[in-house]
Design an enzyme around this catalytic site. Structure first.
Site, PDB file in Angstrom:
ATOM      1  N   LYS A  37       4.205 -15.433   2.018  1.00  0.00           N
ATOM      2  CA  LYS A  37       4.368 -16.105   0.720  1.00  0.00           C
ATOM      3  C   LYS A  37       5.867 -16.294   0.513  1.00  0.00           C
ATOM      4  CE  LYS A  37       2.801 -17.741  -3.210  1.00  0.00           C
ATOM      5  NZ  LYS A  37       1.919 -18.930  -3.331  1.00  0.00           N
ATOM      6  N   ASP A  76      -1.837 -18.548   0.339  1.00  0.00           N
ATOM      7  CA  ASP A  76      -2.863 -19.233  -0.469  1.00  0.00           C
ATOM      8  C   ASP A  76      -3.490 -20.383   0.319  1.00  0.00           C
ATOM      9  OD1 ASP A  76      -0.351 -20.444  -0.598  1.00  0.00           O
ATOM     10  OD2 ASP A  76      -0.476 -20.989  -2.711  1.00  0.00           O
ATOM     11  N   ASP A  85      -5.847  -7.415   4.297  1.00  0.00           N
ATOM     12  CA  ASP A  85      -7.037  -6.800   3.689  1.00  0.00           C
ATOM     13  C   ASP A  85      -7.889  -7.879   3.038  1.00  0.00           C
ATOM     14  OD1 ASP A  85      -8.745  -4.713   2.717  1.00  0.00           O
ATOM     15  OD2 ASP A  85      -7.804  -4.964   0.749  1.00  0.00           O
ATOM     16  N   TYR A 140       0.817  -1.222   0.000  1.00  0.00           N
ATOM     17  CA  TYR A 140       0.000   0.000   0.000  1.00  0.00           C
ATOM     18  C   TYR A 140       0.848   1.268   0.000  1.00  0.00           C
ATOM     19  CZ  TYR A 140      -4.572  -2.148   0.998  1.00  0.00           C
ATOM     20  OH  TYR A 140      -5.750  -2.841   0.933  1.00  0.00           O
ATOM     21  N   ASP A 192     -11.716  -9.931   4.642  1.00  0.00           N
ATOM     22  CA  ASP A 192     -13.023 -10.008   3.967  1.00  0.00           C
ATOM     23  C   ASP A 192     -13.484 -11.462   3.876  1.00  0.00           C
ATOM     24  OD1 ASP A 192     -12.912  -7.204   3.467  1.00  0.00           O
ATOM     25  OD2 ASP A 192     -13.932  -7.470   1.542  1.00  0.00           O
TER      26      ASP A 192
HETATM   27  C1  IPM Z   1     -10.208  -1.863   4.607  1.00  0.00           C
HETATM   28  C2  IPM Z   1     -10.512  -1.168   3.324  1.00  0.00           C
HETATM   29  C3  IPM Z   1      -9.394  -0.158   3.025  1.00  0.00           C
HETATM   30  C4  IPM Z   1      -8.093  -0.927   2.894  1.00  0.00           C
HETATM   31  C5  IPM Z   1      -9.639   0.725   1.801  1.00  0.00           C
HETATM   32  C6  IPM Z   1     -10.948   1.458   1.878  1.00  0.00           C
HETATM   33  C7  IPM Z   1      -8.507   1.691   1.601  1.00  0.00           C
HETATM   34  O1  IPM Z   1     -10.674  -2.072   2.289  1.00  0.00           O
HETATM   35  O2  IPM Z   1     -10.063  -1.179   5.638  1.00  0.00           O
HETATM   36  O3  IPM Z   1     -10.120  -3.090   4.626  1.00  0.00           O
HETATM   37  O4  IPM Z   1      -7.808  -1.473   1.822  1.00  0.00           O
HETATM   38  O5  IPM Z   1      -7.356  -0.975   3.858  1.00  0.00           O
HETATM   39 MN    MN Z   2     -10.686  -4.151   2.952  1.00  0.00          MN
END
Ligand code: IPM
Ligand code: MN
Length: 371
Positions: free
Chosen positions: A202, A234, A258, A141, A262
C-alpha cells in the site's frame, strides 16, 4: 529417514483434522519405511485451560527438539472478550515468532472436481495455481507500541490524537532485512514455478509499504529470470477474483497475507482445502525446520461433529514431507491421493457435494486408502 514431529492439535476442529493428518503420516511412514517419532503438545485455548497460558514453556521446548511441527487450529469462543495477550491466538503468534518461521507459503489452486464448489464462475477459477507468500513474524501483528490506553500520553500517540480519552494503537513496522529475506524466498519459489512474482503493498499511503517496494525492487535484479510486478493491496483484492490466473507467486506483509489468503480460499472451493507451510527457521545443525498448519481456524460451530474438511491439514503434511524432509515422492503421493478422493465426489460438507457428505474420518481414511 527419522521423522521427528511435534503435533499441536490446538482447539476446535484442530483436533479432528490433525488426527486425520497424522493417520496419513503413519501410512506414508509405513509405505516408505520411515521411522516416525510423534510427540504431542499444548497450544492455544487448551493450553490456557491446562497450564494458564497459550504457549507453555514445555511446548516451546518440544518445538525446539522437533524436526517439524504440525499445528491444527487455535481459538475458542469463550475467550472472545479477552485482551489479545490472553487469547489462544497469542500462542500461535508466539510459536511462529520463536521458531523464526518468517515465510508462510499458502498455495491456492483450483481442482477440476471442485469447480462448482466455488461461487465464482468456472472459467475464472479453472486453472488457478498460485502461492501466497505471507510474511509471518513482523508487521502489524508484532509491532510496538501496541495496546489500549486510558490516556494518550502513555501510548506514544502524539499530536491531535492525544486528547484525553481512550486510545488504541498498533504499529506496522518492518526492517530492510525482514523484507529482503521473505522477498528472496518468493523469488526462489518462483524459479521452481512459472517465474512470476507479484509484490503487494500500500505504497501510495504507507511508509512501510514504500520501504517494502524499495527492497523488492532492489532485490529483483538478482533474479533476472523472474518477472516482477507490484500491485496495491486493494487492487490485488479485486484482481484475485477478477483475474486469478494472472498470479503465480504473490508476496506481501503479514496482515495483508492473512486477509488475502482467506479471499484466495474462495478460488479453491473452501477454506478447508488450504494448507500452509511456515518456513525460514534454521536449527543450530543447519537443518531447516518448519511449522505446518491449515489456513482455516478452529470453527467452533462445527467442532466435535466429524464434519470438518481435513484436506487443509493433510495438504500441510504433504508440504512438511517436501519442505522439511525433502521427501518429494511421498509428498506428491499425498497430493495425488487427495485429488483421487476429490474426484470420487465423496467430500466433506463445506465442498457442497451433490450426495451425502463424507465425514472428517471418512475423508481421511479415503486418502490413506488412495496412498
Ligand atoms: C491464520 C489465522 C491466524 C492469523 C490467527 C488464528 C492468529 O487467522 O493463520 O490465518 O491471523 O495469522
Ligand atoms: Mn487467517
Amino acid at each position: 529417514m527419522n521423522l521427528n514431529i511435534l503435533v499441536l492439535p490446538g482447539d476446535g476442529i484442530g483436533l479432528e483434522v490433525t488426527r486425520e493428518a497424522v493417520r496419513v503420516l503413519r501410512v506414508v511412514a509405513e509405505k516408505w519405511n520411515h521411522q516416525l517419532t510423534l510427540r504431542e503438545g499444548l497450544l492455544g485455548g487448551i493450553a490456557i485451560h491446562k497450564t494458564g497460558g497459550p504457549f507453555p514453556a514445555e511446548t516451546e521446548r518440544l518445538s525446539r527438539e522437533a524436526d517439524a511441527v504440525l499445528m491444527g487450529a487455535v481459538g475458542l469462543p469463550e475467550f472472545d472478550n479477552f485482551a489479545p495477550e490472553k487469547r489462544p491466538e497469542r500462542g500461535l503468534l508466539g510459536i511462529r515468532k520463536t521458531m523464526g518461521v518468517y515465510a508462510n507459503l499458502r498455495p491456492v489452486r483450483s481442482y477440476k472436481a471442485l469447480l462448482d464448489s466455488s461461487p465464482l464462475k468456472n472459467h475464472l477459477v479453472d486453472g488457478v495455481d498460485m502461492v501466497i507468500v505471507r510474511e509471518l513474524t513482523g508487521g502489524l501483528y508484532y509491532g510496538s507500541p501496541r495496546g489500549i490506553y486510558e490516556d494518550a500520553a502513555s501510548s506514544g500517540v502524539e499530536g491531535e490524537d492525544a486528547t484525553p480519552e481512550i486510545h488504541a494503537v498498533n504499529t506496522m513496522a518492518y526492517s530492510w532485512s525482514e523484507i529482503e529475506r521473505v522477498t528472496r524466498m518468493a523469488f526462489e519459489l518462483a524459479r521452481k514455478r512459472r517465474r512470476k512474482v507479484t509484490s503487494v503493498d500500500k505504497s501510495n499511503v504507507l511508509e512501510v509499504s514504500q520501504l517494502w517496494r524499495r527492497v523488492v525492487t532492489t532485490v529483483a535484479p538478482d533474479y533476472p529470470d523472474v518477472a516482477l510486478d507490484h500491485l496495491l493491496v486493494d487492487n490485488c483484492a479485486m484482481q484475485l477474483v477478477l483475474n486469478p490466473k494472472r498470479f503465480d507467486v504473490v508476496v506481501m506483509e503479514n496482515m495483508f497475507g492473512d486477509i488475502l489468503s482467506d479471499e484466495g480460499a474462495v478460488l479453491a472451493g473452501s477454506i478447508g482445502m488450504l494448507p500452509s507451510a511456515s518456513i525460514g527457521a534454521k536449527k543450530a545443525s543447519g537443518a531447516w525446520t518448519g511449522l505446518y498448519e491449515p489456513v482455516h481456524g478452529s470453527a467452533p460451530d462445527i467442532a466435535g461433529q466429524n464434519k470438518a474438511n481435513p484436506f487443509g491439514a493433510i495438504g500441510s503434511v504433504a508440504a512438511m514431507l517436501e519442505y522439511s524432509f525433502g521427501l518429494t515422492e511421498e509428498a506428491a503421493s499425498v497430493n495425488r491421493a487427495m485429488e483421487t478422493v476429490l474426484n470420487t465426489g465423496r467430500v466433506t460438507a463445506d465442498l457442497r457435494p451433490s450426495g451425502t457428505p463424507a465425514t472428517t474420518e471418512e475423508a481421511g481414511e479415503a486418502v490413506c486408502q488412495a496412498i
